[in-house]
Motif scaffolding. Structure first.
Motif, PDB file in Angstrom:
ATOM      1  N   PRO A 108      -3.778   7.972  -1.108  1.00 31.28           N
ATOM      2  CA  PRO A 108      -4.986   7.374  -0.536  1.00 31.28           C
ATOM      3  C   PRO A 108      -5.098   7.382   0.986  1.00 31.28           C
ATOM      4  O   PRO A 108      -6.061   6.841   1.524  1.00 31.28           O
ATOM      5  N   PHE A 109      -4.126   7.990   1.677  1.00 31.57           N
ATOM      6  CA  PHE A 109      -4.165   7.975   3.136  1.00 31.57           C
ATOM      7  C   PHE A 109      -4.022   9.387   3.698  1.00 31.57           C
ATOM      8  O   PHE A 109      -3.156  10.149   3.271  1.00 31.57           O
ATOM      9  N   GLY A 110      -4.886   9.710   4.673  1.00 34.53           N
ATOM     10  CA  GLY A 110      -4.805  10.991   5.347  1.00 34.53           C
ATOM     11  C   GLY A 110      -3.693  10.996   6.383  1.00 34.53           C
ATOM     12  O   GLY A 110      -2.966  10.006   6.520  1.00 34.53           O
ATOM     13  N   PRO A 111      -3.535  12.097   7.110  1.00 34.12           N
ATOM     14  CA  PRO A 111      -4.371  13.305   7.054  1.00 34.12           C
ATOM     15  C   PRO A 111      -4.041  14.164   5.835  1.00 34.12           C
ATOM     16  O   PRO A 111      -2.999  13.994   5.205  1.00 34.12           O
ATOM     17  N   TYR A 112      -4.964  15.089   5.529  1.00 28.49           N
ATOM     18  CA  TYR A 112      -4.799  15.978   4.385  1.00 28.49           C
ATOM     19  C   TYR A 112      -4.888  17.434   4.827  1.00 28.49           C
ATOM     20  O   TYR A 112      -5.392  17.739   5.911  1.00 28.49           O
ATOM     21  N   GLU A 125     -10.769  10.406   2.579  1.00 29.07           N
ATOM     22  CA  GLU A 125      -9.803   9.434   2.060  1.00 29.07           C
ATOM     23  C   GLU A 125     -10.358   8.719   0.834  1.00 29.07           C
ATOM     24  O   GLU A 125      -9.630   8.456  -0.127  1.00 29.07           O
ATOM     25  N   THR A 126     -11.647   8.405   0.866  1.00 31.49           N
ATOM     26  CA  THR A 126     -12.261   7.706  -0.261  1.00 31.49           C
ATOM     27  C   THR A 126     -12.168   8.529  -1.537  1.00 31.49           C
ATOM     28  O   THR A 126     -11.826   8.009  -2.607  1.00 31.49           O
ATOM     29  N   GLN A 127     -12.436   9.838  -1.442  1.00 31.40           N
ATOM     30  CA  GLN A 127     -12.350  10.666  -2.643  1.00 31.40           C
ATOM     31  C   GLN A 127     -10.902  10.843  -3.080  1.00 31.40           C
ATOM     32  O   GLN A 127     -10.609  10.857  -4.279  1.00 31.40           O
ATOM     33  N   HIS A 128      -9.989  10.946  -2.129  1.00 31.18           N
ATOM     34  CA  HIS A 128      -8.574  11.048  -2.498  1.00 31.18           C
ATOM     35  C   HIS A 128      -8.085   9.774  -3.181  1.00 31.18           C
ATOM     36  O   HIS A 128      -7.170   9.829  -4.006  1.00 31.18           O
ATOM     37  N   LYS A 129      -8.691   8.634  -2.854  1.00 34.14           N
ATOM     38  CA  LYS A 129      -8.261   7.379  -3.470  1.00 34.14           C
ATOM     39  C   LYS A 129      -8.927   7.142  -4.820  1.00 34.14           C
ATOM     40  O   LYS A 129      -8.260   6.789  -5.795  1.00 34.14           O
ATOM     41  N   PHE A 184       0.093   2.202  -6.103  1.00 30.22           N
ATOM     42  CA  PHE A 184      -1.128   2.193  -5.299  1.00 30.22           C
ATOM     43  C   PHE A 184      -1.868   3.523  -5.425  1.00 30.22           C
ATOM     44  O   PHE A 184      -3.000   3.638  -4.984  1.00 30.22           O
ATOM     45  N   ARG A 185      -1.224   4.506  -6.037  1.00 25.34           N
ATOM     46  CA  ARG A 185      -1.934   5.730  -6.410  1.00 25.34           C
ATOM     47  C   ARG A 185      -2.670   5.472  -7.721  1.00 25.34           C
ATOM     48  O   ARG A 185      -2.086   5.006  -8.695  1.00 25.34           O
ATOM     49  N   LEU A 186      -3.938   5.807  -7.763  1.00 24.34           N
ATOM     50  CA  LEU A 186      -4.766   5.464  -8.915  1.00 24.34           C
ATOM     51  C   LEU A 186      -4.266   6.093 -10.210  1.00 24.34           C
ATOM     52  O   LEU A 186      -4.291   5.453 -11.269  1.00 24.34           O
ATOM     53  N   SER A 190       0.817  -1.216   0.000  1.00 25.07           N
ATOM     54  CA  SER A 190       0.000   0.000   0.000  1.00 25.07           C
ATOM     55  C   SER A 190       0.849   1.265   0.000  1.00 25.07           C
ATOM     56  O   SER A 190       0.320   2.368  -0.146  1.00 25.07           O
ATOM     57  N   ALA A 191       2.164   1.123   0.145  1.00 31.52           N
ATOM     58  CA  ALA A 191       3.064   2.276   0.114  1.00 31.52           C
ATOM     59  C   ALA A 191       3.716   2.468  -1.251  1.00 31.52           C
ATOM     60  O   ALA A 191       4.483   3.409  -1.447  1.00 31.52           O
TER      61      ALA A 191
END
Length: 325
Positions: free
Chosen positions: A290-294, A300-304, A228-230, A223-224
């Motif tokens: 895909p992982f916060g904080p932002y 997080e779902t929208q960022h992913k 894993f970035r769309l 996941s790192a």
């Protein structure tokens, strides 16, 4: 014996490659013009037999698992994937996550670490994040060989410049979130025959590595990892998949299909890896991290999965506001 065999290939392949490229160019004049100034790592075939360090570097990229995988002959520190499973043809394909700009752009200030990174740091990032492994000594023969190979590929590229075709191509954002259900259908119709119904990939006959890598599960990228970035995964599959059938100039998948299949694959289980030191300045995070904080109010779902345009617009507005202060 393995390396001696490779040396023979290096002597013979330039002729084969030039002939094949000439045939393609002759049939498709548009493609020839389009690719005239496009970077391709043809010089990977011209590494002198006497340059054993660079040859070993290419071999490590192409057959990482043979040397560093679960049954590696040098060390057993990675998950069994090869670097070229993600950096196609040992990092030499246009927009195939290639290595053309590594030598010219590193050392490089990167937002993820908040530091000026060296090539050894970047290599070890890939080993730890994408191959779910361990870092290697920056002074080891393996690291020095990989660096030598990067420098060989980057010959003739001016410092701080990237040739056309480097890295991955960015494809336009969708005006909606990427759809995992639609993506599953894309996977079944286009990807399953190579990567398997459960995304497990296909191993070499001797199980020393993968012909087609696992896309999820315990032996896949973590996941790192960058893929894993769309946006990274979508750009990768759009211009390179199905493997061996397409390049950037003749894609089979539409932009929507690329985004959706990326969403499906990255929604599947895989090793989780967290680096607490990442993103010391969260305002520098990639839009699709895909992982916060932002530094914004998006989930997080929208960022992913998107839609990403509202996030992009908000980030640009904040940057402008800060610049005007």
């Amino acid at each position: 014996m393995k390396l001696n065999y490779l040396y023979t290939i290096y002597i013979l392949l330039p002729v084969v490659t030039i002939l094949c490229y000439s045939c393609v160019s002759g049939e498709e004049n548009t493609t020839e013009v389009e690719t005239e100034h496009l970077w391709r790592g043809w010089n990977k075939y011209n590494i002198p037999v006497t340059d054993t360090l660079t040859l070993y570097g290419r071999e490590l990229i192409a057959n990482t698992s043979y040397y560093l995988g679960p049954k590696g002959i040098v060390s057993q520190i990675t998950n069994g994937m090869n670097c070229q499973n993600c950096h196609l043809e040992a990092g030499t394909i246009p927009w195939g996550n290639n290595y053309s700009a590594v030598s010219s752009t590193y050392p490089l200030l990167r937002g993820r670490s908040g530091t000026i990174e060296t090539i050894p740091k970047r290599v070890n990032d890939c080993l730890q994040r994408s191959l779910n492994g361990e870092a290697i000594d920056s002074n080891s023969k393996e690291m020095r060989s990989i660096i030598a190979y990067f420098h060989w590929l980057g010959q003739g590229i001016p410092k701080e410049q990237r040739p056309r075709g480097s890295g991955l191509m960015e494809i336009p954002y969708l005006d909606r979130a990427a759809d995992t259900i639609k993506g599953k259908n894309v996977f079944i119709n286009n990807c399953q025959r190579c990567h398997g119904a459960n995304g497990q990939g296909q191993k070499n006959p001797d199980s020393s590595g993968y012909i087609y890598p696992p896309l999820w599960g315990e032996n896949s990228y973590t996941s790192a990892a960058g893929l894993f970035r769309l946006s990274r995964f979508a750009g990768f599959v759009k211009n390179n998949m199905p493997s061996g059938e397409v390049e950037y100039h003749n894609p089979q998948l539409s932009d929507e299909e690329a985004w959706d299949v990326a969403a499906f694959v990255n929604s599947q289980p895989r090793p989780s890896k967290i680096f607490q030191e990442d993103w010391p300045d969260i305002s520098k995070k990639s839009i699709d991290h895909p992982f916060g904080p932002y530094a914004d109010s998006f989930s997080e779902t929208q960022h992913k999965y998107g839609p990403f345009t509202p996030i992009k617009n908000a980030k640009e507005a904040m940057a402008k506001k800060n610049a005007d202060r």
